[in-house]
Scaffold this motif. Structure first.
Motif, PDB file in Angstrom:
ATOM      1  N   GLU A  19       3.518 -11.868   0.660  1.00  0.00           N
ATOM      2  CA  GLU A  19       3.481 -10.822   1.697  1.00  0.00           C
ATOM      3  C   GLU A  19       4.578 -10.168   2.051  1.00  0.00           C
ATOM      4  O   GLU A  19       4.772  -8.948   2.166  1.00  0.00           O
ATOM      5  N   PHE A  20       5.650 -10.805   2.105  1.00  0.00           N
ATOM      6  CA  PHE A  20       7.020 -10.455   2.309  1.00  0.00           C
ATOM      7  C   PHE A  20       7.492  -9.468   1.113  1.00  0.00           C
ATOM      8  O   PHE A  20       7.873  -8.349   1.408  1.00  0.00           O
ATOM      9  N   TYR A  21       7.542  -9.915   0.016  1.00  0.00           N
ATOM     10  CA  TYR A  21       7.863  -9.116  -1.136  1.00  0.00           C
ATOM     11  C   TYR A  21       6.890  -7.974  -1.522  1.00  0.00           C
ATOM     12  O   TYR A  21       7.409  -7.084  -1.863  1.00  0.00           O
ATOM     13  N   ALA A  22       5.577  -7.958  -1.007  1.00  0.00           N
ATOM     14  CA  ALA A  22       4.558  -6.855  -1.238  1.00  0.00           C
ATOM     15  C   ALA A  22       5.184  -5.751  -0.331  1.00  0.00           C
ATOM     16  O   ALA A  22       5.056  -4.611  -0.630  1.00  0.00           O
ATOM     17  N   TYR A  23       5.669  -6.225   0.977  1.00  0.00           N
ATOM     18  CA  TYR A  23       6.157  -5.278   1.918  1.00  0.00           C
ATOM     19  C   TYR A  23       7.435  -4.750   1.590  1.00  0.00           C
ATOM     20  O   TYR A  23       7.537  -3.484   1.498  1.00  0.00           O
ATOM     21  N   VAL A  24       8.332  -5.545   1.126  1.00  0.00           N
ATOM     22  CA  VAL A  24       9.590  -4.827   0.352  1.00  0.00           C
ATOM     23  C   VAL A  24       9.145  -4.040  -0.766  1.00  0.00           C
ATOM     24  O   VAL A  24      10.257  -2.783  -0.765  1.00  0.00           O
ATOM     25  N   LYS A  25       8.426  -4.261  -1.569  1.00  0.00           N
ATOM     26  CA  LYS A  25       8.123  -3.480  -2.627  1.00  0.00           C
ATOM     27  C   LYS A  25       7.626  -2.069  -2.042  1.00  0.00           C
ATOM     28  O   LYS A  25       8.029  -0.821  -2.720  1.00  0.00           O
ATOM     29  N   LYS A  26       6.663  -2.048  -1.104  1.00  0.00           N
ATOM     30  CA  LYS A  26       6.150  -0.808  -0.643  1.00  0.00           C
ATOM     31  C   LYS A  26       7.136  -0.135   0.090  1.00  0.00           C
ATOM     32  O   LYS A  26       7.075   1.300   0.185  1.00  0.00           O
ATOM     33  N   ASN A  27       8.091  -0.635   0.663  1.00  0.00           N
ATOM     34  CA  ASN A  27       9.293  -0.142   1.321  1.00  0.00           C
ATOM     35  C   ASN A  27      10.571   0.230   0.681  1.00  0.00           C
ATOM     36  O   ASN A  27      11.531   0.242   1.068  1.00  0.00           O
ATOM     37  N   ASP A  28      10.216   0.423  -0.563  1.00  0.00           N
ATOM     38  CA  ASP A  28      11.317   1.082  -1.220  1.00  0.00           C
ATOM     39  C   ASP A  28      12.681  -0.016  -1.585  1.00  0.00           C
ATOM     40  O   ASP A  28      13.654   0.384  -1.822  1.00  0.00           O
ATOM     41  N   GLY A  29      12.071  -1.392  -1.389  1.00  0.00           N
ATOM     42  CA  GLY A  29      13.108  -2.327  -1.884  1.00  0.00           C
ATOM     43  C   GLY A  29      13.915  -2.773  -0.655  1.00  0.00           C
ATOM     44  O   GLY A  29      14.788  -3.530  -0.695  1.00  0.00           O
ATOM     45  N   GLN A  30      13.458  -2.206   0.431  1.00  0.00           N
ATOM     46  CA  GLN A  30      14.218  -2.759   1.869  1.00  0.00           C
ATOM     47  C   GLN A  30      13.732  -3.510   2.600  1.00  0.00           C
ATOM     48  O   GLN A  30      12.270  -3.317   2.717  1.00  0.00           O
ATOM     49  N   ILE A  31      14.283  -4.354   3.296  1.00  0.00           N
ATOM     50  CA  ILE A  31      13.563  -5.208   4.396  1.00  0.00           C
ATOM     51  C   ILE A  31      13.194  -4.955   5.383  1.00  0.00           C
ATOM     52  O   ILE A  31      11.807  -5.345   6.062  1.00  0.00           O
ATOM     53  N   GLY A  32      13.447  -3.613   5.901  1.00  0.00           N
ATOM     54  CA  GLY A  32      12.763  -2.830   6.993  1.00  0.00           C
ATOM     55  C   GLY A  32      12.662  -4.078   8.410  1.00  0.00           C
ATOM     56  O   GLY A  32      13.718  -4.678   8.892  1.00  0.00           O
ATOM     57  N   THR A  33      11.372  -4.053   8.967  1.00  0.00           N
ATOM     58  CA  THR A  33      11.316  -4.691   9.993  1.00  0.00           C
ATOM     59  C   THR A  33      10.342  -6.213   9.566  1.00  0.00           C
ATOM     60  O   THR A  33       9.848  -6.802  10.426  1.00  0.00           O
TER      61      THR A  33
END
Length: 352
Positions: A19-33
């Motif tokens: 789930e973490f890396y799916a978020y990162v991938k969707k967020n252009d490779g950035q950790i975001g929040t």
């Protein structure tokens, strides 16, 4: 993580990691929040006097303080509910009281986390290694400052420290935990043969190397000359490509090109002190709450309302951003037990 036989036996952790890396991938490779985990200083008691200690355990600061076991359990429950997949147990030096360390590990319920223990290795032995592995600890991180015993031992303030640290890595590996060499890199050693010697040793042994950049906090407070500059940081990327077992927390470990940067992990990896204060990072001694007074969710939301910590930074704020360091990390007496209060140092203009 890949060399740890226990990691993929934890389906809850694997699910959260995906789930973490799916978020990162969707967020252009950035950790975001998207939060990764907790770094818990359960107790600051230590048997070493390290020159670069960021917790001031080298002078015995608040060494008797410790987070109650029920608070550890509650913290872990809240971290799990927020989707955090990592839990790092630090000190001080937790192996000074192994039975207490085991109790803390059990309270966290390791099946829910990629759980690891960070140690100087001096009191670590095969019995402790096997017990921690049996309890579900996934990794042992051992701090190494040099492959030269004289240099390492002087840094650590203890004769024989290097050999004990190297032995601890072997014990962890034998017991089935992932063995990590934690290396501090600053302007003083980024291009040194000594650094390459440590990286080569780790690779040859089949360990993983975690690089932490030197930060002017704790014992190194007010010493920004240790900080990596742009050339140092660029060189670390080249070393990352050469030694593919080498990582930093702000790098993306799934990047096959060994170039992408998740971003600074402030608030994404919360640091909790023995008195329950929650800091944005182990090295950035800024308090955003206390687990005895607010929920972890409330504290996290407060942290991400601060632009400096929500906005993407390819630099480690603590170890590579001199402007941030000068403005937010050098208040008189600032430490993990006397952190700057976010409410006092950030204005409304600094908030989202």
């Amino acid at each position: 993580m890949k060399n740890n036989p226990n990691f993929f036996d934890k389906p809850i952790v694997v699910k959260k990691l995906r789930e973490f890396y799916a978020y990162v991938k969707k967020n252009d490779g950035q950790i975001g929040t998207k939060q990764r985990g907790i770094e818990l200083n359960f107790n600051n008691l230590c048997n070493f006097r390290c020159k670069h200690c960021f917790t001031n355990s080298h002078i015995g600061e608040r060494a008797k303080e410790m987070l109650p076991i029920n608070k550890v359990a509650d913290l872990a429950d809240q971290a799990h509910e927020l989707g955090m997949f990592e839990f790092d147990l630090q000190g001080g030096e937790l192996t000074m009281r192994p039975s207490l360390l085991y109790e803390v590990v059990e309270a966290i319920r390791p099946e829910r986390f990629y759980l690891y223990v960070t140690t100087n290795g001096y009191k670590f032995d095969i019995e402790i290694a096997e017990k921690l592995a049996a309890l579900g600890v996934s990794r042992l991180s051992v701090s190494i400052d040099s492959m030269d015993p004289q240099v390492h031992d002087e840094f650590r303030g203890k004769k024989g420290a290097l050999q004990k640290a190297l032995d601890a890595l072997e014990y962890a590996n034998t017991a089935g935990m992932a063995a990590y060499m934690n290396i501090t890199v600053g302007h003083y050693n980024a291009f040194s043969d000594d650094l390459e010697d440590m990286l080569s040793y780790s690779k040859d042994k089949g360990y993983t190397t975690l690089i932490n950049v030197a930060c002017p906090s704790g014992a190194w407070k007010e010493n920004d000359e240790i900080m990596c500059d742009e050339k140092d940081t660029a060189h670390l990327i080249q070393l990352r490509k050469k030694y593919k077992n080498t990582f930093r927390n702000l790098w993306n470990p799934l990047d096959r090109e060994f170039e992408s940067v998740l971003g600074c992990n402030t608030v994404n990896r919360l640091y909790v002190t023995p008195i329950g204060d929650v800091l944005v990072c182990p090295y950035v001694h800024i308090k955003i709450g206390n687990i005895n007074e607010q929920s972890l969710k409330e504290i996290s939301e407060k942290g991400f309302r601060i632009k400096k910590f929500r906005n993407y930074s390819a630099k480690c704020l603590a170890g590579e951003d001199k402007e941030f360091n000068a403005k937010y990390m050098q208040f008189p007496g600032q430490s993990i037990f006397n952190p700057a209060n976010a409410d006092e140092i950030f204005s409304s203009e600094d908030l989202l």
